[in-house]
Design a protein around this motif. Sequence first.
Motif, PDB file in Angstrom:
ATOM      1  N   HIS A   1     -27.793   0.074  30.473  1.00 14.20           N
ATOM      2  CA  HIS A   1     -28.444  -0.990  31.249  1.00 14.20           C
ATOM      3  C   HIS A   1     -28.026  -2.374  30.759  1.00 14.20           C
ATOM      4  O   HIS A   1     -28.149  -2.670  29.571  1.00 14.20           O
ATOM      5  CB  HIS A   1     -29.971  -0.895  31.111  1.00 14.20           C
TER       6      HIS A   1
ATOM      7  N   HIS B   1     -24.612   5.977  31.541  1.00 14.99           N
ATOM      8  CA  HIS B   1     -26.004   5.518  31.641  1.00 14.99           C
ATOM      9  C   HIS B   1     -26.285   4.414  30.618  1.00 14.99           C
ATOM     10  O   HIS B   1     -26.656   4.678  29.479  1.00 14.99           O
ATOM     11  CB  HIS B   1     -26.953   6.715  31.422  1.00 14.99           C
TER      12      HIS B   1
ATOM     13  N   PRO C   1     -27.963   2.365  35.865  1.00 13.62           N
ATOM     14  CA  PRO C   1     -29.006   2.852  36.775  1.00 13.62           C
ATOM     15  C   PRO C   1     -30.271   1.991  36.779  1.00 13.62           C
ATOM     16  O   PRO C   1     -31.382   2.508  36.838  1.00 13.62           O
ATOM     17  CB  PRO C   1     -29.291   4.259  36.236  1.00 13.62           C
TER      18      PRO C   1
ATOM     19  N   LYS D   1     -30.806   6.822  41.962  1.00 14.72           N
ATOM     20  CA  LYS D   1     -31.551   7.074  40.724  1.00 14.72           C
ATOM     21  C   LYS D   1     -33.009   7.354  41.062  1.00 14.72           C
ATOM     22  O   LYS D   1     -33.607   6.687  41.907  1.00 14.72           O
ATOM     23  CB  LYS D   1     -31.467   5.830  39.823  1.00 14.72           C
TER      24      LYS D   1
ATOM     25  N   ASP E   1     -28.062   5.104  27.071  1.00 17.74           N
ATOM     26  CA  ASP E   1     -29.219   4.513  27.745  1.00 17.74           C
ATOM     27  C   ASP E   1     -29.568   3.177  27.066  1.00 17.74           C
ATOM     28  O   ASP E   1     -30.737   2.811  26.937  1.00 17.74           O
ATOM     29  CB  ASP E   1     -30.429   5.468  27.703  1.00 17.74           C
TER      30      ASP E   1
HETATM   31 ZN   LIG Z   1     -32.040   4.361  31.574  1.00 20.46          ZN
END
Ligand SMILES: [Zn+2]
Length: 318
Positions: free
Chosen positions: A24, A22, A67, A137, A258
Amino acid sequence: MAKIQTLTGAIDSSELGITLIHEHLRVRSESVAVQFPHLYDDERDFQKAVEQVLAVKERGVKTICDPTVMELGRDIRFMERVAHKTEMQIIAATGIYSYHYIPPHFQNRDIDYMADLFVRDIEAGIQNTSIRAGFLKCATDAQGVTPDVEKVIRAAARAHKQTGVPIMTHSHPASGTGLKQLDLFEDEGVDPSRVLIGHCGDTDSLEYILKVLERGPFIGMDRYGLTYPFGCSAERRNDTVVALAKRGYANKMFLSQDYCCTIDWFPPEAAQAMFPKWSMSYVIDEILPELREAGVTSEQVQEMMVDNAQRWFEGSRD
Ligand SMILES: [Zn+2]
């Protein structure tokens, strides 16, 4: 074995290797980016993403799952450019990231209409390209399961049932939304072992996390580097991972950050000032050594960083 679509072509699940589940490449407020494009610098965003991806590539990471979906500014050509430049296996997603609201376009149409669009992303390609999504997602935050959010979750479930690609969620442990997501997935007939309830590591309540795990999904200990108000300290995250590993749950946990190589939710550089340790390399550089020190075995690290991704994509039961 399962075939998985990356931004640069299909791979076999056995080729996933060390996987960050996970992260980005870029997060943007989608409508702002469309209406006020002068605020953005694509080239700067591209350089920052390439820097972070190359840093983890040097450390042995083979695959990144990104995601970034609708409402997070997904731009598949941007993502593809980063994947080509870095030669990293990057897997894109489809779905909608909303805590409470979906646009009227979807409000006035049914769940299956939305599911069909997700299926199109998975089977035909995203944003009129032939680049296909590898997973789904959806999100449920403190607002809980609003009617709009329920629609997205059910659409993700139905697209999963048609295509077989796994589902990842954003959940909010403080309001117990992981359990509510599982209620809906079960109601739609989804096998929970194909679901990853994200952000479970934002709480250190073992009681809550065990309730989630008892239902059979994977869980994301996936926000290392984020602290209050987006979860808790790395020390508390580690204590939870160690406790769960001791109880035999290394085969259900994913470690990730994340991380957003760039994010427009805050003024420039504010995120890095708030979360100084946050990066795509943090887990590998600092967290894994700390977990090993605390008694997590190499086999357990292998499960969390490699094997679980294969199982999540393949759908085999353990
Ligand atoms: Zn995220």
